[in-house]
Scaffold this active site. Sequence first.
Site, mmCIF file in Angstrom:
data_model
loop_
_atom_site.group_PDB
_atom_site.id
_atom_site.type_symbol
_atom_site.label_atom_id
_atom_site.label_comp_id
_atom_site.label_asym_id
_atom_site.label_seq_id
_atom_site.Cartn_x
_atom_site.Cartn_y
_atom_site.Cartn_z
ATOM 1 N N LYS A 61 1.686 -1.852 3.559
ATOM 2 C CA LYS A 61 0.765 -0.725 3.489
ATOM 3 C C LYS A 61 1.099 0.350 4.527
ATOM 4 C CE LYS A 61 -1.537 -1.891 -0.102
ATOM 5 N NZ LYS A 61 -1.443 -1.073 -1.329
ATOM 6 N N TYR A 107 1.523 -8.023 4.135
ATOM 7 C CA TYR A 107 0.743 -6.998 3.427
ATOM 8 C C TYR A 107 0.544 -5.781 4.327
ATOM 9 C CZ TYR A 107 -3.234 -4.938 0.900
ATOM 10 O OH TYR A 107 -4.073 -4.088 0.216
#
Length: 243
Positions: free
Chosen positions: A144, A140
């Site tokens: 990002k 993740y």
Amino acid sequence: MARIFITGSADGLGRLAAQTLLDDGHQVVLHARNHARLTAVSALIDRGAEAVTGDLSDPGPTRGVAEQVNALGPVDAVIHNAGVYTGARILPVNVVALYLLTALIRRPARLVYLSSGMHHGGRADVRGGDWAGLRATASYSDSKLFVTALAFAVARLWPGVSVNAVDPGWVPTKMGGPGAPDDLREGHRTQEWLATSDDPRARTTGGYWYHQQPREPHAAARDERFQDELVSELAAFTGTRLA
């Protein structure tokens, strides 16, 4: 009054932003993964919101989302809110879909990309990523960091558009969990502000924001060579270039 398209707006921060923008008199185009998910936002549709559907983990349906949005007419802003936290779909949903929608939706005046403070732990390496999502090759945090770099790349390539990235904080949504310590209202206020406000700060470009305050992003996100590598990888995978 502005017209705003919000991805991933069937729940969480996307839905809250949509509700607030409607309350403020703006027009909103909602997005859900499929028609069944639209039942969660039926109250907003009854109030005049429009809606499109499509699974952002697959480039085909993602292209369909862009076509649906364009068919509804021009939008003034897009809030790229959709995202997943775990699994092999991280790159397709969190990065590839944002790139495709950016490239294919008729260019708005403002673009807002949901990043995360966790992007500071991301790896600035696009090599070996499985953009199709057949296997998990990125975290993740990685995704990002890519999102933040993509936002800054678009800000650089499209100087006539106000493009910004937002850290919404760790807020108590389905993704954040009930124990998240940050303020839920602040978690979507900045996106709304960047998409609609006449505040001169909200009309700037190339910023990384947390609760309406500028923050310094991961240094790699500002690296133009890394930005170009990322955009090149995404263009090659999708067969679609940024105009």
